[in-house]
Design a protein around this motif. Structure first.
Motif, mmCIF file in Angstrom:
data_model
loop_
_atom_site.group_PDB
_atom_site.id
_atom_site.type_symbol
_atom_site.label_atom_id
_atom_site.label_comp_id
_atom_site.label_asym_id
_atom_site.label_seq_id
_atom_site.Cartn_x
_atom_site.Cartn_y
_atom_site.Cartn_z
ATOM 1 N N ILE A 131 40.153 20.594 -1.273
ATOM 2 C CA ILE A 131 40.105 20.181 -2.924
ATOM 3 C C ILE A 131 39.678 21.509 -3.655
ATOM 4 N N ASP A 132 40.503 21.622 -4.705
ATOM 5 C CA ASP A 132 40.239 22.850 -5.524
ATOM 6 C C ASP A 132 40.260 22.543 -7.126
ATOM 7 N N ASN A 162 29.021 30.196 -18.446
ATOM 8 C CA ASN A 162 30.448 29.901 -17.868
ATOM 9 C C ASN A 162 30.993 28.987 -18.901
ATOM 10 N N ALA A 163 32.284 29.345 -19.124
ATOM 11 C CA ALA A 163 32.976 28.516 -19.920
ATOM 12 C C ALA A 163 33.449 27.338 -19.220
ATOM 13 N N LYS A 164 33.739 27.527 -17.883
ATOM 14 C CA LYS A 164 34.226 26.884 -16.807
ATOM 15 C C LYS A 164 33.705 27.102 -15.281
ATOM 16 N N ASN A 165 33.597 26.140 -14.447
ATOM 17 C CA ASN A 165 33.275 26.746 -13.096
ATOM 18 C C ASN A 165 34.226 26.283 -12.111
ATOM 19 N N HIS A 166 34.501 26.880 -11.100
ATOM 20 C CA HIS A 166 35.431 26.731 -10.083
ATOM 21 C C HIS A 166 34.654 26.364 -8.681
ATOM 22 N N PHE A 167 35.279 25.011 -8.260
ATOM 23 C CA PHE A 167 34.975 24.429 -6.965
ATOM 24 C C PHE A 167 35.890 24.284 -6.035
ATOM 25 N N ASN A 177 32.731 29.271 -7.545
ATOM 26 C CA ASN A 177 33.249 30.505 -8.313
ATOM 27 C C ASN A 177 33.494 31.676 -7.450
ATOM 28 N N GLY A 178 34.272 31.268 -6.300
ATOM 29 C CA GLY A 178 34.568 32.160 -5.299
ATOM 30 C C GLY A 178 33.681 32.434 -4.364
ATOM 31 N N THR A 179 32.307 32.203 -4.545
ATOM 32 C CA THR A 179 31.243 32.461 -3.462
ATOM 33 C C THR A 179 31.329 31.605 -2.557
ATOM 34 N N PRO A 180 31.346 31.924 -1.204
ATOM 35 C CA PRO A 180 31.277 30.736 -0.142
ATOM 36 C C PRO A 180 30.172 30.423 0.315
#
Length: 416
Positions: free
Chosen positions: A260-261, A361-366, A380-383
Protein backbone atom coordinates in the motif's frame (compact mmCIF):
# COMPACT_ATOMS: atom_id res chain seq x y z
CA UNK A 1 -46.25 21.18 -14.30
CA UNK A 2 -43.45 23.68 -14.76
CA UNK A 3 -44.86 25.84 -11.96
CA UNK A 4 -44.77 22.87 -9.58
CA UNK A 5 -41.20 22.08 -10.59
CA UNK A 6 -40.12 25.68 -10.09
CA UNK A 7 -41.71 25.87 -6.65
CA UNK A 8 -40.00 22.65 -5.62
CA UNK A 9 -36.71 24.00 -6.94
CA UNK A 10 -36.95 27.26 -5.01
CA UNK A 11 -38.04 25.43 -1.84
CA UNK A 12 -34.92 23.25 -2.09
CA UNK A 13 -32.69 26.28 -2.45
CA UNK A 14 -33.78 28.22 0.62
CA UNK A 15 -34.10 25.88 3.62
CA UNK A 16 -32.09 28.25 5.82
CA UNK A 17 -28.43 28.89 6.40
CA UNK A 18 -27.41 26.68 9.28
CA UNK A 19 -23.80 25.72 9.92
CA UNK A 20 -22.97 22.67 7.79
CA UNK A 21 -20.51 19.98 8.75
CA UNK A 22 -17.42 19.52 6.61
CA UNK A 23 -18.75 16.13 5.54
CA UNK A 24 -21.96 17.72 4.24
CA UNK A 25 -20.00 20.28 2.23
CA UNK A 26 -17.75 17.57 0.85
CA UNK A 27 -20.77 15.47 -0.10
CA UNK A 28 -22.28 18.45 -1.96
CA UNK A 29 -19.03 18.88 -3.91
CA UNK A 30 -18.95 15.19 -4.81
CA UNK A 31 -22.58 15.19 -5.98
CA UNK A 32 -21.88 18.30 -8.06
CA UNK A 33 -18.82 16.69 -9.66
CA UNK A 34 -20.91 13.63 -10.51
CA UNK A 35 -23.61 15.89 -11.95
CA UNK A 36 -21.11 17.73 -14.17
CA UNK A 37 -19.80 14.39 -15.44
CA UNK A 38 -23.33 13.23 -16.30
CA UNK A 39 -24.15 16.53 -18.01
CA UNK A 40 -21.01 16.20 -20.17
CA UNK A 41 -22.26 12.79 -21.29
CA UNK A 42 -25.71 14.14 -22.14
CA UNK A 43 -27.45 12.58 -19.14
CA UNK A 44 -29.31 15.81 -18.34
CA UNK A 45 -32.04 14.31 -16.12
CA UNK A 46 -29.48 12.50 -13.95
CA UNK A 47 -27.30 15.60 -13.80
CA UNK A 48 -30.20 17.80 -12.72
CA UNK A 49 -31.15 15.33 -9.99
CA UNK A 50 -27.55 15.26 -8.69
CA UNK A 51 -27.35 19.07 -8.62
CA UNK A 52 -30.61 19.23 -6.65
CA UNK A 53 -29.27 16.65 -4.18
CA UNK A 54 -26.06 18.67 -3.82
CA UNK A 55 -28.08 21.80 -3.02
CA UNK A 56 -30.10 19.90 -0.43
CA UNK A 57 -26.75 19.32 1.34
CA UNK A 58 -25.37 22.81 0.78
CA UNK A 59 -27.76 25.40 -0.65
CA UNK A 60 -24.84 27.76 -1.38
CA UNK A 61 -22.73 25.34 -3.46
CA UNK A 62 -21.80 27.70 -6.33
CA UNK A 63 -21.00 25.10 -9.00
CA UNK A 64 -24.28 23.25 -8.34
CA UNK A 65 -26.23 26.52 -8.63
CA UNK A 66 -24.38 27.52 -11.79
CA UNK A 67 -24.70 24.17 -13.58
CA UNK A 68 -28.35 23.76 -12.57
CA UNK A 69 -29.07 27.27 -13.86
CA UNK A 70 -27.71 26.32 -17.29
CA UNK A 71 -29.99 23.28 -17.45
CA UNK A 72 -33.08 25.21 -16.28
CA UNK A 73 -32.31 27.94 -18.83
CA UNK A 74 -32.23 25.39 -21.66
CA UNK A 75 -35.55 24.02 -20.43
CA UNK A 76 -37.08 27.44 -21.05
CA UNK A 77 -37.67 28.55 -17.45
CA UNK A 78 -35.94 31.93 -17.74
CA UNK A 79 -37.22 33.26 -14.42
CA UNK A 80 -35.88 30.37 -12.32
CA UNK A 81 -32.66 30.27 -14.35
CA UNK A 82 -32.13 33.99 -13.68
CA UNK A 83 -32.60 33.47 -9.94
CA UNK A 84 -30.19 30.54 -9.96
CA UNK A 85 -27.52 32.44 -11.89
CA UNK A 86 -27.88 35.35 -9.47
CA UNK A 87 -27.44 33.11 -6.43
CA UNK A 88 -24.50 31.35 -8.11
CA UNK A 89 -22.79 34.72 -8.66
CA UNK A 90 -23.32 35.62 -5.00
CA UNK A 91 -22.06 32.21 -3.84
CA UNK A 92 -18.91 32.59 -5.96
CA UNK A 93 -18.44 36.04 -4.42
CA UNK A 94 -18.76 34.56 -0.91
CA UNK A 95 -16.02 32.01 -1.67
CA UNK A 96 -13.77 34.72 -3.14
CA UNK A 97 -11.61 32.20 -5.01
CA UNK A 98 -9.61 33.72 -7.92
CA UNK A 99 -10.20 30.55 -9.97
CA UNK A 100 -13.97 31.21 -9.91
CA UNK A 101 -13.76 34.82 -11.16
CA UNK A 102 -14.78 33.93 -14.72
CA UNK A 103 -17.71 31.78 -13.58
CA UNK A 104 -18.88 34.55 -11.27
CA UNK A 105 -18.73 37.09 -14.10
CA UNK A 106 -20.63 34.77 -16.45
CA UNK A 107 -23.28 33.96 -13.83
CA UNK A 108 -23.78 37.66 -13.09
CA UNK A 109 -24.00 38.51 -16.80
CA UNK A 110 -26.57 35.79 -17.52
CA UNK A 111 -28.63 36.70 -14.45
CA UNK A 112 -28.90 40.30 -15.61
CA UNK A 113 -29.84 39.22 -19.14
CA UNK A 114 -32.52 36.78 -18.01
CA UNK A 115 -34.02 38.94 -15.25
CA UNK A 116 -33.32 42.68 -15.63
CA UNK A 117 -35.72 43.49 -12.79
CA UNK A 118 -33.74 41.33 -10.36
CA UNK A 119 -30.56 43.15 -11.38
CA UNK A 120 -32.17 46.50 -10.60
CA UNK A 121 -33.33 45.17 -7.23
CA UNK A 122 -29.78 44.06 -6.44
CA UNK A 123 -28.45 47.55 -7.18
CA UNK A 124 -31.13 49.07 -4.97
CA UNK A 125 -30.26 46.71 -2.12
CA UNK A 126 -26.56 47.53 -2.51
CA UNK A 127 -27.38 51.21 -2.21
CA UNK A 128 -29.49 50.48 0.87
CA UNK A 129 -26.58 48.58 2.45
CA UNK A 130 -24.31 51.57 1.82
CA UNK A 131 -26.84 53.89 3.46
CA UNK A 132 -27.04 51.62 6.52
CA UNK A 133 -23.27 51.77 6.87
CA UNK A 134 -23.34 55.59 6.75
CA UNK A 135 -26.07 55.76 9.40
CA UNK A 136 -24.27 53.41 11.82
CA UNK A 137 -21.03 55.32 11.32
CA UNK A 138 -22.75 58.65 11.99
CA UNK A 139 -24.90 57.53 14.94
CA UNK A 140 -22.46 55.29 16.71
CA UNK A 141 -24.50 53.59 19.46
CA UNK A 142 -25.65 50.05 20.28
CA UNK A 143 -29.36 50.67 19.53
CA UNK A 144 -28.67 52.01 16.03
CA UNK A 145 -26.32 49.14 15.19
CA UNK A 146 -28.77 46.53 16.53
CA UNK A 147 -31.60 48.04 14.45
CA UNK A 148 -29.41 48.07 11.34
CA UNK A 149 -28.46 44.42 11.89
CA UNK A 150 -32.16 43.56 12.14
CA UNK A 151 -32.74 45.24 8.78
CA UNK A 152 -29.96 43.19 7.19
CA UNK A 153 -31.44 39.97 8.55
CA UNK A 154 -35.06 40.88 7.68
CA UNK A 155 -34.15 41.65 4.07
CA UNK A 156 -31.64 38.75 3.87
CA UNK A 157 -29.08 41.11 2.39
CA UNK A 158 -26.34 38.50 2.82
CA UNK A 159 -28.16 36.42 0.18
CA UNK A 160 -28.80 39.29 -2.21
CA UNK A 161 -25.66 41.41 -1.95
CA UNK A 162 -22.06 40.42 -2.67
CA UNK A 163 -19.78 40.32 0.43
CA UNK A 164 -17.78 43.37 -0.65
CA UNK A 165 -21.05 45.37 -0.88
CA UNK A 166 -22.26 44.54 2.62
CA UNK A 167 -21.93 47.19 5.37
CA UNK A 168 -18.57 47.17 7.14
CA UNK A 169 -20.17 47.12 10.60
CA UNK A 170 -21.89 43.84 9.69
CA UNK A 171 -18.55 42.04 9.14
CA UNK A 172 -17.26 43.35 12.49
CA UNK A 173 -20.44 42.18 14.27
CA UNK A 174 -20.22 38.71 12.69
CA UNK A 175 -16.58 38.29 13.76
CA UNK A 176 -17.47 39.25 17.34
CA UNK A 177 -20.39 36.81 17.32
CA UNK A 178 -18.15 33.95 16.17
CA UNK A 179 -15.77 34.62 19.05
CA UNK A 180 -18.65 34.58 21.54
CA UNK A 181 -19.98 31.28 20.16
CA UNK A 182 -16.51 29.69 20.26
CA UNK A 183 -15.97 30.85 23.85
CA UNK A 184 -19.36 29.50 24.93
CA UNK A 185 -18.71 26.16 23.24
CA UNK A 186 -15.36 25.85 25.00
CA UNK A 187 -16.96 26.53 28.39
CA UNK A 188 -19.62 23.89 27.74
CA UNK A 189 -17.16 21.15 26.74
CA UNK A 190 -17.71 18.08 28.94
CA UNK A 191 -14.86 17.38 31.33
CA UNK A 192 -13.34 13.91 31.44
CA UNK A 193 -14.19 11.95 34.59
CA UNK A 194 -11.27 11.34 36.98
CA UNK A 195 -9.43 8.02 36.94
CA UNK A 196 -8.45 5.96 39.95
CA UNK A 197 -5.53 8.29 40.65
CA UNK A 198 -7.67 11.44 40.64
CA UNK A 199 -6.49 12.71 37.25
CA UNK A 200 -8.55 12.99 34.05
CA UNK A 201 -8.94 9.93 31.89
CA UNK A 202 -7.33 9.91 28.48
CA UNK A 203 -9.78 10.68 25.67
CA UNK A 204 -11.27 7.48 24.32
CA UNK A 205 -12.10 6.56 20.75
CA UNK A 206 -14.64 8.43 18.68
CA UNK A 207 -16.97 6.36 16.52
CA UNK A 208 -16.27 6.36 12.80
CA UNK A 209 -18.56 8.26 10.47
CA UNK A 210 -20.48 5.99 8.06
CA UNK A 211 -19.26 5.56 4.49
CA UNK A 212 -21.89 6.50 1.91
CA UNK A 213 -22.33 4.71 -1.40
CA UNK A 214 -22.59 6.45 -4.76
CA UNK A 215 -21.19 9.92 -3.94
CA UNK A 216 -17.95 9.68 -5.94
CA UNK A 217 -17.99 10.78 -9.57
CA UNK A 218 -17.77 7.80 -11.99
CA UNK A 219 -14.54 9.00 -13.61
CA UNK A 220 -12.89 9.46 -10.20
CA UNK A 221 -13.95 5.97 -9.14
CA UNK A 222 -12.47 4.63 -12.38
CA UNK A 223 -9.13 6.37 -11.65
CA UNK A 224 -8.97 4.93 -8.13
CA UNK A 225 -9.71 1.42 -9.38
CA UNK A 226 -6.93 1.84 -11.94
CA UNK A 227 -4.60 2.36 -8.96
CA UNK A 228 -5.30 -1.20 -7.79
CA UNK A 229 -8.45 -0.86 -5.66
CA UNK A 230 -11.59 -2.89 -6.33
CA UNK A 231 -14.00 -1.15 -3.93
CA UNK A 232 -14.52 2.63 -3.66
CA UNK A 233 -16.98 4.00 -1.09
CA UNK A 234 -17.55 7.36 0.58
CA UNK A 235 -16.60 10.74 -0.87
CA UNK A 236 -13.57 11.05 -3.17
CA UNK A 237 -13.26 14.46 -4.87
CA UNK A 238 -10.47 15.00 -7.40
CA UNK A 239 -8.40 18.11 -6.57
CA UNK A 240 -5.65 17.66 -9.14
CA UNK A 241 -3.73 14.96 -11.04
CA UNK A 242 -3.64 12.00 -8.65
CA UNK A 243 -4.81 14.15 -5.72
CA UNK A 244 -8.11 13.38 -3.97
CA UNK A 245 -9.96 14.89 -1.02
CA UNK A 246 -11.49 11.97 0.88
CA UNK A 247 -14.37 12.41 3.33
CA UNK A 248 -15.50 9.40 5.37
CA UNK A 249 -14.21 7.18 2.60
CA UNK A 250 -12.63 3.79 2.04
CA UNK A 251 -10.65 1.91 -0.62
CA UNK A 252 -10.36 -1.87 -0.48
CA UNK A 253 -8.79 -4.69 -2.49
CA UNK A 254 -8.62 -8.48 -1.90
CA UNK A 255 -4.85 -8.95 -1.56
CA UNK A 256 -2.66 -10.90 0.87
CA UNK A 257 0.86 -9.90 -0.24
CA UNK A 258 1.92 -6.60 -1.74
CA UNK A 259 2.27 -2.88 -1.02
CA UNK A 260 0.00 0.00 0.00
CA UNK A 261 1.55 3.29 -1.13
CA UNK A 262 0.08 6.79 -0.56
CA UNK A 263 0.84 10.39 0.37
CA UNK A 264 -1.05 12.45 2.96
CA UNK A 265 -1.21 16.18 2.21
CA UNK A 266 -0.76 18.51 5.18
CA UNK A 267 -3.98 19.85 6.69
CA UNK A 268 -7.40 18.29 6.81
CA UNK A 269 -9.44 17.21 9.78
CA UNK A 270 -9.43 13.45 10.06
CA UNK A 271 -7.49 10.21 10.37
CA UNK A 272 -6.27 7.52 7.99
CA UNK A 273 -5.97 3.78 8.61
CA UNK A 274 -3.89 1.94 6.00
CA UNK A 275 -4.03 -1.80 6.67
CA UNK A 276 -2.87 -5.01 5.02
CA UNK A 277 -4.64 -8.31 5.77
CA UNK A 278 -7.54 -6.44 7.30
CA UNK A 279 -10.00 -8.94 8.74
CA UNK A 280 -12.36 -8.49 11.73
CA UNK A 281 -11.21 -11.89 12.98
CA UNK A 282 -7.67 -10.52 13.27
CA UNK A 283 -8.82 -7.65 15.50
CA UNK A 284 -10.78 -9.97 17.75
CA UNK A 285 -7.51 -11.35 19.14
CA UNK A 286 -5.75 -7.98 19.06
CA UNK A 287 -3.21 -6.95 21.68
CA UNK A 288 -4.22 -4.27 24.14
CA UNK A 289 -0.68 -3.64 25.39
CA UNK A 290 0.21 -3.58 29.11
CA UNK A 291 -3.35 -3.57 30.29
CA UNK A 292 -5.34 -5.92 28.16
CA UNK A 293 -6.96 -6.83 24.95
CA UNK A 294 -8.68 -4.73 22.37
CA UNK A 295 -10.46 -1.77 23.94
CA UNK A 296 -9.12 -2.44 27.43
CA UNK A 297 -5.40 -1.60 27.45
CA UNK A 298 -3.34 1.49 27.78
CA UNK A 299 -2.95 1.71 24.03
CA UNK A 300 -6.52 0.71 23.28
CA UNK A 301 -8.62 3.39 21.63
CA UNK A 302 -6.92 6.74 22.33
CA UNK A 303 -8.16 8.17 19.05
CA UNK A 304 -10.87 7.78 16.41
CA UNK A 305 -11.39 4.06 15.86
CA UNK A 306 -7.82 3.16 16.75
CA UNK A 307 -9.05 0.14 18.67
CA UNK A 308 -10.74 -1.01 15.45
CA UNK A 309 -7.45 -1.73 13.69
CA UNK A 310 -8.41 -4.91 11.87
CA UNK A 311 -5.11 -5.38 10.06
CA UNK A 312 -1.39 -4.67 10.20
CA UNK A 313 -0.57 -1.14 9.15
CA UNK A 314 -0.40 2.57 9.88
CA UNK A 315 -2.81 4.79 11.79
CA UNK A 316 -2.25 8.46 10.76
CA UNK A 317 -3.53 11.11 13.20
CA UNK A 318 -2.24 14.40 11.79
CA UNK A 319 0.60 15.22 14.18
CA UNK A 320 1.80 11.62 14.47
CA UNK A 321 1.16 8.09 13.27
CA UNK A 322 1.24 4.64 14.84
CA UNK A 323 2.46 1.43 13.26
CA UNK A 324 0.73 -1.84 14.08
CA UNK A 325 2.13 -5.32 13.41
CA UNK A 326 2.08 -8.78 14.92
CA UNK A 327 3.40 -9.26 18.41
CA UNK A 328 3.20 -11.23 21.62
CA UNK A 329 3.73 -9.55 24.98
CA UNK A 330 2.95 -10.40 28.57
CA UNK A 331 3.04 -7.65 31.15
CA UNK A 332 1.83 -7.06 34.68
CA UNK A 333 -0.92 -4.59 33.97
CA UNK A 334 -4.58 -4.92 34.76
CA UNK A 335 -6.68 -7.46 32.97
CA UNK A 336 -7.85 -6.21 29.61
CA UNK A 337 -11.47 -5.34 29.04
CA UNK A 338 -11.78 -6.51 25.43
CA UNK A 339 -11.42 -9.64 23.33
CA UNK A 340 -7.97 -11.14 23.49
CA UNK A 341 -7.28 -9.50 26.83
CA UNK A 342 -5.31 -11.14 29.55
CA UNK A 343 -3.31 -9.86 32.43
CA UNK A 344 -1.47 -7.28 30.38
CA UNK A 345 -1.01 -9.58 27.37
CA UNK A 346 -2.50 -10.94 24.19
CA UNK A 347 -1.43 -11.54 20.63
CA UNK A 348 -2.23 -10.48 17.11
CA UNK A 349 -2.43 -6.83 16.09
CA UNK A 350 -0.04 -4.91 18.31
CA UNK A 351 1.00 -1.27 18.60
CA UNK A 352 4.68 -1.22 17.64
CA UNK A 353 5.77 2.42 17.62
CA UNK A 354 4.45 6.01 17.56
CA UNK A 355 6.28 8.51 15.32
CA UNK A 356 5.84 12.29 15.19
CA UNK A 357 5.13 13.89 11.84
CA UNK A 358 7.58 16.46 10.51
CA UNK A 359 5.18 19.42 10.39
CA UNK A 360 7.39 21.34 7.95
CA UNK A 361 6.53 18.81 5.23
CA UNK A 362 3.78 19.80 2.80
CA UNK A 363 2.95 16.10 2.45
CA UNK A 364 4.19 12.80 3.85
CA UNK A 365 4.78 9.49 2.10
CA UNK A 366 3.72 6.15 3.61
CA UNK A 367 4.28 2.59 2.41
CA UNK A 368 3.31 -0.70 3.98
CA UNK A 369 4.84 -3.83 2.46
CA UNK A 370 3.86 -7.36 3.42
CA UNK A 371 5.33 -10.56 1.96
CA UNK A 372 4.26 -13.87 3.47
CA UNK A 373 5.53 -13.57 7.07
CA UNK A 374 7.47 -10.28 6.87
CA UNK A 375 6.14 -6.75 7.34
CA UNK A 376 7.97 -3.49 6.51
CA UNK A 377 6.94 0.15 6.96
CA UNK A 378 8.33 3.20 5.13
CA UNK A 379 7.89 6.85 6.16
CA UNK A 380 9.20 9.34 3.58
CA UNK A 381 11.49 6.63 2.25
CA UNK A 382 12.93 5.61 5.63
CA UNK A 383 12.28 1.92 6.35
CA UNK A 384 11.26 0.35 9.63
CA UNK A 385 11.64 -3.41 9.50
CA UNK A 386 10.41 -6.01 11.98
CA UNK A 387 11.37 -9.67 12.38
CA UNK A 388 9.36 -12.16 10.35
CA UNK A 389 6.75 -14.15 12.28
CA UNK A 390 5.09 -17.31 11.01
CA UNK A 391 2.07 -16.66 13.26
CA UNK A 392 0.96 -13.63 11.24
CA UNK A 393 -2.54 -13.84 9.81
CA UNK A 394 -2.84 -14.75 6.12
CA UNK A 395 -6.44 -13.61 5.64
CA UNK A 396 -8.06 -10.26 4.91
CA UNK A 397 -7.88 -7.37 2.44
CA UNK A 398 -5.82 -4.25 1.76
CA UNK A 399 -7.69 -1.19 3.07
CA UNK A 400 -7.23 2.60 3.06
CA UNK A 401 -9.84 4.00 5.46
CA UNK A 402 -10.43 7.75 6.00
CA UNK A 403 -12.50 9.11 8.89
CA UNK A 404 -13.26 12.83 8.58
CA UNK A 405 -11.67 14.75 5.70
CA UNK A 406 -8.10 14.17 4.47
CA UNK A 407 -6.39 14.91 1.13
CA UNK A 408 -4.36 11.98 -0.19
CA UNK A 409 -2.16 11.70 -3.25
CA UNK A 410 -1.53 8.64 -5.43
CA UNK A 411 -3.29 6.10 -3.17
CA UNK A 412 -2.31 2.83 -4.82
CA UNK A 413 -1.96 -0.82 -3.91
CA UNK A 414 -0.13 -3.62 -5.72
CA UNK A 415 0.23 -7.33 -5.14
CA UNK A 416 -2.00 -10.36 -5.09
Amino acid sequence: MKAITTLALLFALFPGHSSLRAAELGLAEGLTAAGIANAAKGNVAQAKDLFMKALSRDDTCPDALFELAKIVDKEGDASSAGDLFQHAAQAYAQEAKPANALKRAEADKRARALNPTAAKLTVALEDYATDLDKIVKKINDAVTESTALDRINDLQLTNAVAPEKLPKFYAVAQAAKKKEVAAAAKMNEPKAPPNDNGGPLKKRRVAENPKQEGVTAPEVEKELKALGWTSVVGMWVKKGPGVYEATDAKLEAPKINGVIDFWVVKGGDGTVKAMVRSDPKNASSGFGGFGGGQGGGKEGGDGPSESDMTGYGTFYRGKDFKNYGYGERFGKGKKGGGPGGGFGGGFGITHLITTSINESNAKNHFQIKIDENSLDFYYNGTPTKYPANIKMSHTGNFVLDVNGTITVEAPRCTGQ
